[in-house]
Structure formats: structure tokens, C-alpha cells
Design an enzyme around this catalytic site. Structure first.
Site: not given
Ligand code: F6P
Length: 360
Positions: A14, A79, A116, A140-142, A186, A278, A284
């Protein structure tokens, strides 16, 4: 100046803010520092499967604007594992040798792979199988890559989530509402925990700490008793329902997409506390936008250090941020352990000390 080299660079998995500043740093160090050539490979390993391989020569003047740009000019994909690549007829095929051949056809001396833990594991396997001189850079943002304290993209994501919380406070207070902000991450709660503290959330829910609805509603009730008419909750996408289920959908390529826990919690909070709720799902936006100054610094340091590793002939290593400096570690060691939030982490203690409800 040492021996002339031609190196490749690719972004995999990602996207996130900070990838373009890495590309800029790599080109600057390689071209200005060593007089080498740098080849940008399109869409991760997919570019190496194409014939001819899909690449772009990266020149200094081309990368100049990249410091402040989000995304990746090289493109990326999360992917298509090359060892089990989905083919048009529905079968899975091992296309690893095509990638290795593509690398050698380009006449590359080394490859910088930015990814990642999943991408780095795949790149390492390809490198071992095909004699690729690989250096890894964690992004990775995670922020869940085992050994580095920080991965590229995390700081920007935390800034974006914090800004969202800042904004939610005012509208929540104006309407006496409970606002639930769902963030990515994630299986790790780093974004929720960091942004939650920085953005003044009253409730922070992360996958590493189990929660009860009673505890959440008690917090809302306590705030009401103090005359505080609104509450802000931040929840990580992998937090489970009370029944212990992760809310997820199957994507069009069979991938598991997390999302929906924010709405679930909002509904449950309304049921048990009567509060008007709410939900905001940041999605993203956490990966887009301008890289934060911290991500630009990290990206610049990692890019320079990765090129220096190649110059010294150190391969199969990943650059990491540890104890206020960049060091390198074997990739295998870097990705060995998944780095979720430690329930005894300083920030968990901080949150508890501030009276933030962690749901338990
Ligand atoms: O691993 C980075 C991430 O942004 C996760 O935080 C999130 O679950 C996933 O990728 C979303 O992936 P995609 O871009 O395939 O929707």
C-alpha cells in the site's frame, strides 16, 4: 569515486506519504554521491514481469519535486504475490523467475525495495532465489514492521488522524454527540493510540486491548456528570465486536478488507447510553496528502543510508530507526516479529495516566 553501478528502486504494498521523498533521496545520494545510475521500476515487482521490464530512468532533475509529494511516482501494488500470482484463467502461477530475469536483463547491480513486512518477505525470497543484491526500507502507516521504531508513512497518518480529532471536538460539543473516528492500522493499534492521545480522544480502542461496552458507556456517563456533554472515541479498524468478530469484507481480488467497527460501536453506544452518535471513517486519507516533516526526514535518512549500504557491499539488510539514528539489520531479523502495541507501552501508560478510557 568507487566502481560505477546501476541500481533499481521499487515501491511495494500500500502507498503512504514519504515514498516519493525516499526516491528523491536515493537518486540524490546515488547520482551526486557516487555517480551511479538509478532505475525506477514501475508498480513493484509487476514492472519486472513485463517485457521489456517497465522502468523509468531517474535523473536528478526529475526527482527534485518529490520531497513534498504524497503517493509514489513509481506506482505500487499490494496484490499479486509472484510466487502464487493470480492468472486470468483463475489459476495461481509461480512467476518469480520472470521477475528475477527482469532484474538481470536490466543489468542492475542492486535493488532497493521499499515495503512493509509482507513485501519485504517476498522481495527477500526473490533475492535469495535469484541472486539479487537487495536492501530494504520499511514503510507502512501501520508502523508494525518488527525492528524499526518508525516506518515511513506512520507520522503523516497520525497527523491526519489527529487533525480529524481536533475538528471533531467542536462539532461534537456543538451537538452534544458522541463522535466515533475509525482509523486504519490493520492488526496494530499504533495510529489510534498515538492520534488518540495527541488529539485528546476520551476513548481509545485498539485490537491489543479488549474492551467492554459497559466501560465505554461508563466513561460517557462520567463525562456527562462533570457537565461535559460530548465524547470523542477513536477506534482501530481491527477492533472486534463484543462477540469477538472482526468486521471485514472480501475484496474483488479475494483480499480481506477491514472496516465497519466504527458504525458497530456507535450503534451499541446509542443502545446502551442513549447518546446521539456519528461516525467518521478516515480511510485512505491517512495514506494521502503531503508527507509530514518527520516522514520527510526519515525518508531522506533511510534513502541515503540504503545507498551507502550498497556502496559498502552490505546486502540482505534493512535500514531501521533505532535510538535516534539509522542503523541496518538483516531483513530476516527485521521482519521476524510483528510489532503490535505492547499493552505495557509507555503510550498505553500515558493514556491511562491521562484518564483516557481504553475500554478495559
Ligand atoms: O497496510 C496499510 C493499510 O492502509 C491498512 O492500514 C489497511 O487495512 C489497508 O492497507 C488498506 O488496503 P487497501 O489500500 O488495499 O484498501
Amino acid at each position: 569515486m568507487g566502481e560505477q553501478k546501476r541500481i533499481g528502486i521499487l515501491t511495494s504494498g500500500g502507498d503512504c506519504a514519504g515514498l516519493n521523498p525516499i526516491i528523491r533521496a536515493v537518486v540524490r545520494r546515488a547520482v551526486n554521491g557516487y555517480g551511479w545510475e538509478v532505475v525506477g521500476i514501475r508498480e513493484a515487482t509487476h514492472g519486472l514481469m513485463k517485457r521489456p521490464p517497465e522502468v523509468t530512468e531517474l535523473k536528478i532533475h526529475k526527482v527534485d519535486p518529490l520531497l513534498i509529494m504524497g503517493g509514489t511516482v513509481l506506482g505500487t501494488t499490494n496484490k499479486g504475490n509472484p510466487f502464487a500470482f493470480p492468472m486470468p484463467d483463475g489459476t495461481l502461477s509461480d512467476r518469480s523467475q520472470e521477475i528475477i530475469d527482469g532484474y538481470h536483463q536490466l543489468g542492475l547491480d542492486a535493488l532497493i525495495g521499499i515495503g512493509g513486512d509482507g513485501s519485504l518477505a517476498i522481495l527477500r525470497r526473490l533475492a535469495q532465489q535469484g541472486g539479487i543484491n537487495l536492501v530494504g526500507i520499511p514503510k507502512t502507516i501501520d508502523n508494525d514492521v518488527g525492528i524499526t521504531e518508525r516506518s515511513i508513512g506512520f507520522d503523516t497518518a497520525v497527523n491526519i488522524a489527529t487533525e480529524a480529532l481536533d475538528r471533531l471536538h467542536f462539532t461534537a460539543a456543538s451537538h452534544n454527540r458522541v463522535m466515533v473516528l475509525e482509523v486504519m492500522g490493520r492488526d496494530a493499534g499504533h495510529i489510534a493510540l498515538n492520534a488518540g492521545i495527541a488529539g485528546g480522544a476520551h476513548i481509545i480502542l485498539i485490537p491489543e486491548i479488549s474492551y467492554s461496552l459497559e466501560s465505554i458507556c461508563r466513561k460517557i456517563e462520567q463525562r456527562h456528570k462533570l457537565g461535559l456533554n460530548y465524547t470523542i472515541a477513536i477506534v482501530s479498524e481491527a477492533v472486534c465486536t463484543a462477540a469477538g468478530e472482526t468486521i471485514k469484507q472480501l475484496g474483488q481480488f479475494g483480499e480481506c478488507r477491514l472496516g465497519g467497527i466504527g458504525q458497530y460501536l456507535a450503534d451499541e453506544i446509542t443502545k446502551c447510553s442513549g447518546a446521539e452518535t456519528r461516525v467518521t471513517v478516515l480511510g485512505h486519507t491517512q495514506r494521502g496528502g503531503l508527507p509530514s516533516p518527520h516522514d520527510r526526514l526519515l525518508a531522506s535518512s533511510f534513502g541515503v543510508a540504503a545507498v551507502d549500504l550498497i556502496a559498502e557491499g552490505y546486502y540482505d539488510r534493512m535500514v531501521t530507526w533505532q535510538n535516534r539514528q539509522v542503523v541496518s539489520v538483516p531483513i530476516a531479523e527485521a521482519i521476524k516479529d510483528y510489532r503490535a502495541v505492547d499493552p505495557h507501552d509507555t503510550l498505553v501508560t500515558t493514556a491511562r495516566g491521562l484518564g483516557i478510557c481504553l475500554g478495559d
